[in-house]
Design a protein around this motif. Structure first.
Motif, PDB file in Angstrom:
ATOM      1  N   LEU A 142       0.792  -1.137  -0.030  1.00 15.69           N
ATOM      2  CA  LEU A 142       0.051   0.092  -0.180  1.00 15.69           C
ATOM      3  C   LEU A 142       1.079   1.342   0.074  1.00 15.69           C
ATOM      4  CD1 LEU A 142      -3.226   0.861   0.198  1.00 15.69           C
ATOM      5  CD2 LEU A 142      -2.677   1.078   2.861  1.00 15.69           C
ATOM      6  N   ASP A 143       0.619   2.188  -0.872  1.00 16.07           N
ATOM      7  CA  ASP A 143       1.290   3.419  -0.827  1.00 16.07           C
ATOM      8  C   ASP A 143       0.592   4.540  -0.851  1.00 16.07           C
ATOM      9  OD1 ASP A 143       3.167   5.490  -1.413  1.00 16.07           O
ATOM     10  OD2 ASP A 143       3.473   5.013  -3.514  1.00 16.07           O
ATOM     11  N   ILE A 144       0.481   5.392   0.248  1.00 14.85           N
ATOM     12  CA  ILE A 144      -0.378   6.286   0.756  1.00 14.85           C
ATOM     13  C   ILE A 144       0.393   7.730   0.615  1.00 14.85           C
ATOM     14  CG2 ILE A 144      -1.921   7.445   2.499  1.00 14.85           C
ATOM     15  CD1 ILE A 144      -2.380   4.536   3.666  1.00 14.85           C
ATOM     16  N   SER A 145       0.239   8.480  -0.332  1.00 12.41           N
ATOM     17  CA  SER A 145       0.844   9.735  -0.413  1.00 12.41           C
ATOM     18  C   SER A 145       0.482  10.721   0.868  1.00 12.41           C
ATOM     19  CB  SER A 145       0.457  10.445  -1.837  1.00 12.41           C
ATOM     20  OG  SER A 145      -0.764  10.752  -1.819  1.00 12.41           O
ATOM     21  N   ALA A 146       1.032  11.859   0.888  1.00  8.26           N
ATOM     22  CA  ALA A 146       0.768  12.643   1.805  1.00  8.26           C
ATOM     23  C   ALA A 146      -0.396  13.383   1.725  1.00  8.26           C
ATOM     24  CB  ALA A 146       1.782  14.088   1.625  1.00  8.26           C
ATOM     25  N   HIS A 147      -1.083  13.362   0.346  1.00  5.10           N
ATOM     26  CA  HIS A 147      -2.446  13.751  -0.052  1.00  5.10           C
ATOM     27  C   HIS A 147      -3.608  12.907  -0.828  1.00  5.10           C
ATOM     28  CE1 HIS A 147      -1.183  18.099   0.883  1.00  5.10           C
ATOM     29  NE2 HIS A 147      -0.076  17.625   0.204  1.00  5.10           N
ATOM     30  N   PRO A 148      -3.674  11.796  -0.124  1.00  8.10           N
ATOM     31  CA  PRO A 148      -4.460  10.658  -0.815  1.00  8.10           C
ATOM     32  C   PRO A 148      -5.996  11.130  -1.112  1.00  8.10           C
ATOM     33  CG  PRO A 148      -4.451  10.511   1.577  1.00  8.10           C
ATOM     34  CD  PRO A 148      -3.609  11.656   1.372  1.00  8.10           C
ATOM     35  N   PRO A 149      -6.536  10.620  -2.116  1.00  5.67           N
ATOM     36  CA  PRO A 149      -7.912  10.790  -2.294  1.00  5.67           C
ATOM     37  C   PRO A 149      -9.046  10.736  -1.098  1.00  5.67           C
ATOM     38  CG  PRO A 149      -7.262   9.310  -3.772  1.00  5.67           C
ATOM     39  CD  PRO A 149      -6.203   9.468  -2.874  1.00  5.67           C
ATOM     40  N   LEU A 150     -10.067  11.543  -0.869  1.00  2.90           N
ATOM     41  CA  LEU A 150     -10.679  11.614   0.496  1.00  2.90           C
ATOM     42  C   LEU A 150     -11.265  10.205   0.840  1.00  2.90           C
ATOM     43  CD1 LEU A 150     -11.908  13.125   2.728  1.00  2.90           C
ATOM     44  CD2 LEU A 150     -13.770  13.780   1.277  1.00  2.90           C
ATOM     45  N   PHE A 151     -12.059   9.575  -0.270  1.00  2.00           N
ATOM     46  CA  PHE A 151     -12.518   8.212  -0.040  1.00  2.00           C
ATOM     47  C   PHE A 151     -11.438   7.289   0.378  1.00  2.00           C
ATOM     48  CE2 PHE A 151     -13.822   3.831  -1.726  1.00  2.00           C
ATOM     49  CZ  PHE A 151     -14.876   3.772  -0.803  1.00  2.00           C
ATOM     50  N   PHE A 152     -10.121   7.138  -0.148  1.00  2.00           N
ATOM     51  CA  PHE A 152      -9.133   6.557   0.255  1.00  2.00           C
ATOM     52  C   PHE A 152      -8.677   6.576   1.390  1.00  2.00           C
ATOM     53  CE2 PHE A 152      -4.903   5.019   0.405  1.00  2.00           C
ATOM     54  CZ  PHE A 152      -4.599   3.726  -0.266  1.00  2.00           C
ATOM     55  N   LEU A 153      -8.663   7.861   1.964  1.00  2.00           N
ATOM     56  CA  LEU A 153      -8.368   8.176   3.044  1.00  2.00           C
ATOM     57  C   LEU A 153      -9.173   7.823   4.363  1.00  2.00           C
ATOM     58  CD1 LEU A 153      -6.220   9.833   4.933  1.00  2.00           C
ATOM     59  CD2 LEU A 153      -7.576  11.941   4.543  1.00  2.00           C
ATOM     60  N   CYS A 154     -10.536   7.988   4.146  1.00  2.00           N
ATOM     61  CA  CYS A 154     -11.509   7.609   5.057  1.00  2.00           C
ATOM     62  C   CYS A 154     -11.574   6.218   5.076  1.00  2.00           C
ATOM     63  CB  CYS A 154     -12.861   8.101   4.650  1.00  2.00           C
ATOM     64  SG  CYS A 154     -13.044   9.879   4.566  1.00  2.00           S
ATOM     65  N   ILE A 155     -11.336   5.278   4.266  1.00  2.00           N
ATOM     66  CA  ILE A 155     -11.393   3.859   4.507  1.00  2.00           C
ATOM     67  C   ILE A 155     -10.168   3.478   5.292  1.00  2.00           C
ATOM     68  CG2 ILE A 155     -10.974   1.582   3.322  1.00  2.00           C
ATOM     69  CD1 ILE A 155     -13.591   2.935   2.705  1.00  2.00           C
ATOM     70  N   PHE A 156      -9.162   4.094   5.035  1.00  2.00           N
ATOM     71  CA  PHE A 156      -7.918   3.708   5.829  1.00  2.00           C
ATOM     72  C   PHE A 156      -8.060   4.138   7.283  1.00  2.00           C
ATOM     73  CE2 PHE A 156      -3.515   4.720   7.574  1.00  2.00           C
ATOM     74  CZ  PHE A 156      -2.963   3.739   7.244  1.00  2.00           C
ATOM     75  N   LEU A 157      -8.608   5.326   7.577  1.00  2.00           N
ATOM     76  CA  LEU A 157      -8.943   5.863   8.879  1.00  2.00           C
ATOM     77  C   LEU A 157      -9.896   4.941   9.727  1.00  2.00           C
ATOM     78  CD1 LEU A 157      -8.509   9.866   8.549  1.00  2.00           C
ATOM     79  CD2 LEU A 157      -6.824   8.112   9.035  1.00  2.00           C
ATOM     80  N   ALA A 158     -10.915   4.658   8.696  1.00  2.00           N
ATOM     81  CA  ALA A 158     -11.992   3.903   9.381  1.00  2.00           C
ATOM     82  C   ALA A 158     -11.321   2.411   9.982  1.00  2.00           C
ATOM     83  CB  ALA A 158     -13.208   3.424   8.376  1.00  2.00           C
ATOM     84  N   GLY A 159     -10.197   1.676   9.202  1.00  2.00           N
ATOM     85  CA  GLY A 159      -9.826   0.567   9.697  1.00  2.00           C
ATOM     86  C   GLY A 159      -8.806   0.729  10.747  1.00  2.00           C
ATOM     87  N   VAL A 160      -8.077   2.002  10.952  1.00  2.00           N
ATOM     88  CA  VAL A 160      -7.351   2.304  12.035  1.00  2.00           C
ATOM     89  C   VAL A 160      -8.377   2.313  13.388  1.00  2.00           C
ATOM     90  CG1 VAL A 160      -6.258   4.093  13.005  1.00  2.00           C
ATOM     91  CG2 VAL A 160      -5.603   3.576  10.660  1.00  2.00           C
ATOM     92  N   ALA A 161      -9.192   3.043  13.283  1.00  2.00           N
ATOM     93  CA  ALA A 161      -9.985   2.996  14.211  1.00  2.00           C
ATOM     94  C   ALA A 161     -10.748   1.898  14.937  1.00  2.00           C
ATOM     95  CB  ALA A 161     -11.279   3.994  14.217  1.00  2.00           C
ATOM     96  N   CYS A 162     -11.324   1.015  13.867  1.00  2.00           N
ATOM     97  CA  CYS A 162     -11.852  -0.281  14.271  1.00  2.00           C
ATOM     98  C   CYS A 162     -10.635  -1.236  14.666  1.00  2.00           C
ATOM     99  CB  CYS A 162     -12.249  -1.030  13.169  1.00  2.00           C
ATOM    100  SG  CYS A 162     -13.924  -0.201  12.315  1.00  2.00           S
ATOM    101  N   GLY A 163      -9.484  -1.525  14.306  1.00  2.00           N
ATOM    102  CA  GLY A 163      -8.453  -2.046  15.010  1.00  2.00           C
ATOM    103  C   GLY A 163      -8.042  -1.741  16.252  1.00  2.00           C
TER     104      GLY A 163
END
Length: 212
Positions: A142-163
């Motif tokens: 997975l390669d996340i840039s400093a400015h990822p797409p909003l939908f991509f970012l929301c999915i990533f952060l949701a996984g962080v919180a759930c974990g």
């Protein structure tokens, strides 16, 4: 080719679980809250800590190079981490077990705020996510840039919180099992948690001194 939303969510959730499993102020506070208060209080604490993990991981994404340089070369930040662990450990070690129901109710009202404060004061989440993001990129998962797409970012952060939430609730569940099988553990849990935290702080301090 961009990874699927399911893969992004799964990778961020697994990384969050790995980062939360080792003993630290947050999961040890969940253990203490479960034993001395209740499962409901631990749930409120865990939700607050999981919410704080979202902006911390976002900082790691957005300001990866700047934060990495700050954490690597700023002695004040490293000293704060050591002092925080030792001070929190002393608080646990010196605190008496919760007594009356009135005291428990009073503490219970502040569990969400307590979770927020402990999570905010735990700066190790940011360098952890910097490391994880670098690992995922180097391993080509997975390669996340400093400015990822909003939908991509929301999915990533949701996984962080759930974990984060699932792991903390797992600690709370184990704590309930321990209390049911050995009631005397609750009388000593504060001191056990305190010793662990002080040990982590001293180890961190010695590691930084030896690295100089």
């Amino acid at each position: 080719m961009e990874p699927s939303p399911a893969l992004v969510f799964l990778l961020s959730m697994l990384a969050s679980i790995v980062g939360t499993l080792p003993f630290g102020p947050i999961n040890l506070s969940v253990v203490d809250t479960t034993i001395n208060r209740s499962w409901r209080a631990a749930f409120h604490f865990s939700v607050a800590a999981a919410l704080i993990e979202i902006p911390q991981s976002f900082i790691a994404i957005r300001f990866n190079p700047t934060v990495q340089a700050l954490l690597q070369h700023n002695l004040w930040v490293k000293a704060f981490v050591v002092v925080f662990f030792v001070a929190l450990g002393l608080v646990f070690f010196c605190r008496k077990p919760a007594g009356s129901q009135e005291k428990k109710r009073k503490i219970k009202e502040n569990d969400f705020l307590h979770g927020l404060l402990v999570a905010i004061a735990n700066p190790q989440a940011i360098p952890f996510w910097i490391f994880i993001l670098a690992f995922l990129k180097s391993a080509e998962y997975l390669d996340i840039s400093a400015h990822p797409p909003l939908f991509f970012l929301c999915i990533f952060l949701a996984g962080v919180a759930c974990g984060k939430l699932l792991t903390l609730l797992f600690y709370a569940f184990l704590s309930q099992l321990i209390v049911r099988r050995a009631a005397f553990v609750s009388q000593w849990m504060n001191k056990i948690i305190g010793v662990i935290l002080i040990g982590i702080g001293l180890f961190q301090g010695m590691k930084e001194v030896m690295a100089q």
